[in-house]
Enzyme design. Structure first.
Site, mmCIF file in Angstrom:
data_model
loop_
_atom_site.group_PDB
_atom_site.id
_atom_site.type_symbol
_atom_site.label_atom_id
_atom_site.label_comp_id
_atom_site.label_asym_id
_atom_site.label_seq_id
_atom_site.Cartn_x
_atom_site.Cartn_y
_atom_site.Cartn_z
ATOM 1 N N HIS A 261 3.258 -4.231 6.444
ATOM 2 C CA HIS A 261 2.298 -3.141 6.238
ATOM 3 C C HIS A 261 2.354 -2.188 7.442
ATOM 4 O O HIS A 261 3.124 -2.378 8.371
ATOM 5 C CB HIS A 261 0.880 -3.709 6.131
ATOM 6 C CG HIS A 261 0.619 -4.488 4.877
ATOM 7 N ND1 HIS A 261 -0.171 -4.009 3.861
ATOM 8 C CD2 HIS A 261 1.038 -5.713 4.479
ATOM 9 C CE1 HIS A 261 -0.230 -4.904 2.882
ATOM 10 N NE2 HIS A 261 0.499 -5.955 3.234
ATOM 11 N N TYR B 16 -10.422 -7.886 11.067
ATOM 12 C CA TYR B 16 -11.661 -7.961 10.284
ATOM 13 C C TYR B 16 -11.419 -8.872 9.084
ATOM 14 O O TYR B 16 -10.282 -9.089 8.672
ATOM 15 C CB TYR B 16 -12.113 -6.571 9.808
ATOM 16 C CG TYR B 16 -11.004 -5.710 9.239
ATOM 17 C CD1 TYR B 16 -10.493 -5.938 7.964
ATOM 18 C CD2 TYR B 16 -10.461 -4.653 9.976
ATOM 19 C CE1 TYR B 16 -9.480 -5.146 7.447
ATOM 20 C CE2 TYR B 16 -9.451 -3.857 9.459
ATOM 21 C CZ TYR B 16 -8.964 -4.113 8.187
ATOM 22 O OH TYR B 16 -7.951 -3.340 7.670
ATOM 23 N N GLU C 59 1.933 3.602 3.049
ATOM 24 C CA GLU C 59 2.518 3.006 4.257
ATOM 25 C C GLU C 59 4.049 3.073 4.188
ATOM 26 O O GLU C 59 4.735 2.060 4.055
ATOM 27 C CB GLU C 59 1.994 1.567 4.411
ATOM 28 C CG GLU C 59 0.473 1.532 4.581
ATOM 29 C CD GLU C 59 -0.147 0.142 4.460
ATOM 30 O OE1 GLU C 59 0.599 -0.857 4.409
ATOM 31 O OE2 GLU C 59 -1.396 0.058 4.419
ATOM 32 N N ARG D 69 -3.234 4.863 -1.963
ATOM 33 C CA ARG D 69 -3.080 3.504 -1.424
ATOM 34 C C ARG D 69 -2.864 2.441 -2.514
ATOM 35 O O ARG D 69 -2.067 1.534 -2.357
ATOM 36 C CB ARG D 69 -4.362 3.184 -0.638
ATOM 37 C CG ARG D 69 -4.569 1.743 -0.220
ATOM 38 C CD ARG D 69 -5.953 1.598 0.413
ATOM 39 N NE ARG D 69 -6.357 0.210 0.603
ATOM 40 C CZ ARG D 69 -6.135 -0.488 1.698
ATOM 41 N NH1 ARG D 69 -5.478 0.049 2.709
ATOM 42 N NH2 ARG D 69 -6.564 -1.739 1.801
ATOM 43 N N HIS E 139 0.853 -1.192 0.000
ATOM 44 C CA HIS E 139 0.000 0.000 0.000
ATOM 45 C C HIS E 139 0.887 1.240 0.000
ATOM 46 O O HIS E 139 1.723 1.415 0.883
ATOM 47 C CB HIS E 139 -0.944 -0.014 1.205
ATOM 48 C CG HIS E 139 -1.979 -1.098 1.116
ATOM 49 N ND1 HIS E 139 -2.338 -1.880 2.188
ATOM 50 C CD2 HIS E 139 -2.725 -1.515 0.062
ATOM 51 C CE1 HIS E 139 -3.270 -2.745 1.789
ATOM 52 N NE2 HIS E 139 -3.516 -2.545 0.514
ATOM 53 N N TYR F 118 -0.814 0.680 9.551
ATOM 54 C CA TYR F 118 -0.306 0.753 10.899
ATOM 55 C C TYR F 118 -1.228 -0.050 11.808
ATOM 56 O O TYR F 118 -2.258 -0.510 11.353
ATOM 57 C CB TYR F 118 -0.281 2.227 11.380
ATOM 58 C CG TYR F 118 -1.649 2.907 11.433
ATOM 59 C CD1 TYR F 118 -2.379 2.984 12.619
ATOM 60 C CD2 TYR F 118 -2.235 3.449 10.292
ATOM 61 C CE1 TYR F 118 -3.626 3.600 12.679
ATOM 62 C CE2 TYR F 118 -3.489 4.058 10.341
ATOM 63 C CZ TYR F 118 -4.177 4.129 11.535
ATOM 64 O OH TYR F 118 -5.422 4.721 11.576
ATOM 65 N N ASN G 235 -3.511 -5.772 -2.198
ATOM 66 C CA ASN G 235 -3.715 -6.784 -1.164
ATOM 67 C C ASN G 235 -5.151 -7.287 -1.093
ATOM 68 O O ASN G 235 -5.568 -7.888 -0.106
ATOM 69 C CB ASN G 235 -3.251 -6.277 0.202
ATOM 70 C CG ASN G 235 -2.788 -7.427 1.088
ATOM 71 O OD1 ASN G 235 -2.215 -8.397 0.592
ATOM 72 N ND2 ASN G 235 -3.062 -7.351 2.374
ATOM 73 N N GLU H 224 1.774 -5.440 10.803
ATOM 74 C CA GLU H 224 1.285 -4.064 10.706
ATOM 75 C C GLU H 224 2.144 -3.281 11.705
ATOM 76 O O GLU H 224 2.004 -3.451 12.910
ATOM 77 C CB GLU H 224 -0.200 -3.971 11.093
ATOM 78 C CG GLU H 224 -1.149 -4.693 10.151
ATOM 79 C CD GLU H 224 -1.489 -3.894 8.903
ATOM 80 O OE1 GLU H 224 -1.037 -2.731 8.790
ATOM 81 O OE2 GLU H 224 -2.200 -4.429 8.036
#
Length: 417
Positions: free
Chosen positions: A304, A356, A179, A234, A176, A306, A251, A378
């Protein structure tokens, strides 16, 4: 003269990716108590441009969830009014995005060339891949695994002492575009490998017995765009037929429950899954390389930001992976290792249940290819800076992450299959 140079420096900083465009933008964090409050966020997103930072798509918002999102300056008053009126608990994470954007560049490193403690442009990263290879011919080699939509070569570094029948760990950064701490870590990892080989016992053992494939930036076109046009971009930069909207979320573009959950079929959305699995040249190049090296690649790590999370499959289903207990205990031990340096707390677990559900991710895809040690990091932080982590945090973030990556790689070496 000095005053002129200082002014010049200030001008250079605020001239970074169209920061002025973000003047007055705010990042809110809301804590949603019930379905009614979820509906308020849904209606907000349907009425105006809302950039979801965490989770990354409006349909993933649910009760008892902490939600971070950015709104444009002219919508701030309306949003605050709506939240207050409906008694939604909120706080402002970033009061003015432009200020936060300028504040990212707080590194004390004076260098205008490549630096491990600064965010580097793609031009600098590409040159660095060549330099680090030339300087360490016994440890590093560089290849091109494909090209991006805009025609740029995708450089892959291979780290390790030459040997026969070596197994490998694959690690990528920069999926992304916004990031930025992610590519910074891949560069840091390579630096640590070449600088500590022969001095650090663990790193020496790893490089003697394993190869590391490191892809410093997957989404090169998007990364460049965050430097030149839109810091908050992104996706990839590919054109979508029948739409003016650009790009696909790389992703969400892998063949792992593709587009079934937590992804969008609308090209204008930030989690657009693409026209088909591997529709993007970048994801296809990565997948092709891994498929060609499946007999040797025994672990897959994707970096990745955050949120400070260490995730493993699955994200496209609530089903647990076959070796759940093992992955969970590796993640737990790796998170403990990471925390030993600065007490940074990471949450760990399977993607779907820990944060999620999201389909089409590279970690799930790699796992389903038979790579049984597959993890997503992350990195810092938990939202105070979000995607705009200051350069002064690059070093501590990379140092602590390195501990976790070394732990995982060492475990893989002891449990080859």
């Amino acid at each position: 003269m000095w005053a002129f140079l200082v002014l010049l420096g200030a001008a250079a900083v605020s001239a970074y990716p169209n920061n002025l465009a973000f003047d007055g933008h705010m990042v809110f964090r809301v804590i949603l108590q019930n379905e009614g409050q979820v509906e308020i966020i849904n209606s907000l997103a349907s009425k105006m441009q809302v950039d979801f930072w965490q989770p990354d798509y409006v349909t993933l918002v649910k009760p008892k969830m902490q939600v971070d999102f950015r709104v444009e300056a002219d919508k701030v008053f309306e949003v605050e009014h709506l939240l207050k009126e409906n008694k939604v608990e909120y706080r402002v994470l970033i009061n003015n995005l432009k200020t936060a954007l300028d504040a990212q560049f707080d590194s004390k490193a004076r260098s205008t060339s490549h630096s491990y403690e600064k965010y580097n442009t793609w031009e600098k990263i590409a040159a660095w891949t060549e330099d680090i290879t030339a300087q360490n011919p016994d440890l590093v080699s560089r290849s091109v695994i494909g090209e991006t939509y805009e025609g740029r070569p995708m450089y892959l570094l291979k780290l390790g002492k030459s040997g026969t029948n070596k197994k490998a760990v694959f690690m990528d950064c920069g999926f992304h575009a916004r990031e930025w701490i992610s590519p910074a870590f891949c560069q840091w990892f390579v630096k640590e490998a070449v600088e500590t080989y022969g001095k650090d016992n663990v790193m020496t053992r790893l490089l003697n017995n394993l190869d590391f494939y490191v892809l410093p930036v997957l989404n090169i076109d998007g990364y460049i765009y965050t430097w030149t046009n839109d810091r908050m971009w992104r996706k990839t930069r590919s054109k979508n037929s029948g739409s003016f909207c650009i790009g696909t979320d790389p992703n969400r573009n892998f063949d792992a429950g593709w587009c079934s959950t937590g992804a969008s079929r609308r090209p204008c959305d930030s989690t657009y899954c693409g026209s088909a699995p591997e529709s993007e040249k970048e994801t296809k190049a990565l997948a092709d390389f891994i498929r060609e090296h499946l007999s040797t690649i025994k672990a897959y790590l994707t970096i990745h930001s955050y949120s400070q999370l260490l995730l493993f499959p699955y994200s496209y289903t609530y089903k647990y992976p076959e070796n759940y207990e093992e992955l969970n205990s590796i993640a737990s031990a790796a998170a403990k290792q990471l925390a030993t340096l600065y007490n940074t707390e990471y949450t760990y677990g399977p993607g779907a249940t820990t944060i999620y559900p999201a389909a089409g991710g590279s970690d799930d895809w790699a796992y389903d290819q038979g790579i049984k040690y597959s993890f997503t990091f992350e990195l810092r932080d938990t939202g105070y800076y979000g995607f705009l982590l200051p350069e002064s945090q690059i070093k501590p973030t990379c140092e602590e992450t390195l501990l976790a990556v070394k732990y995982i790689a060492n475990y893989v070496l002891d449990h080859l299959y």
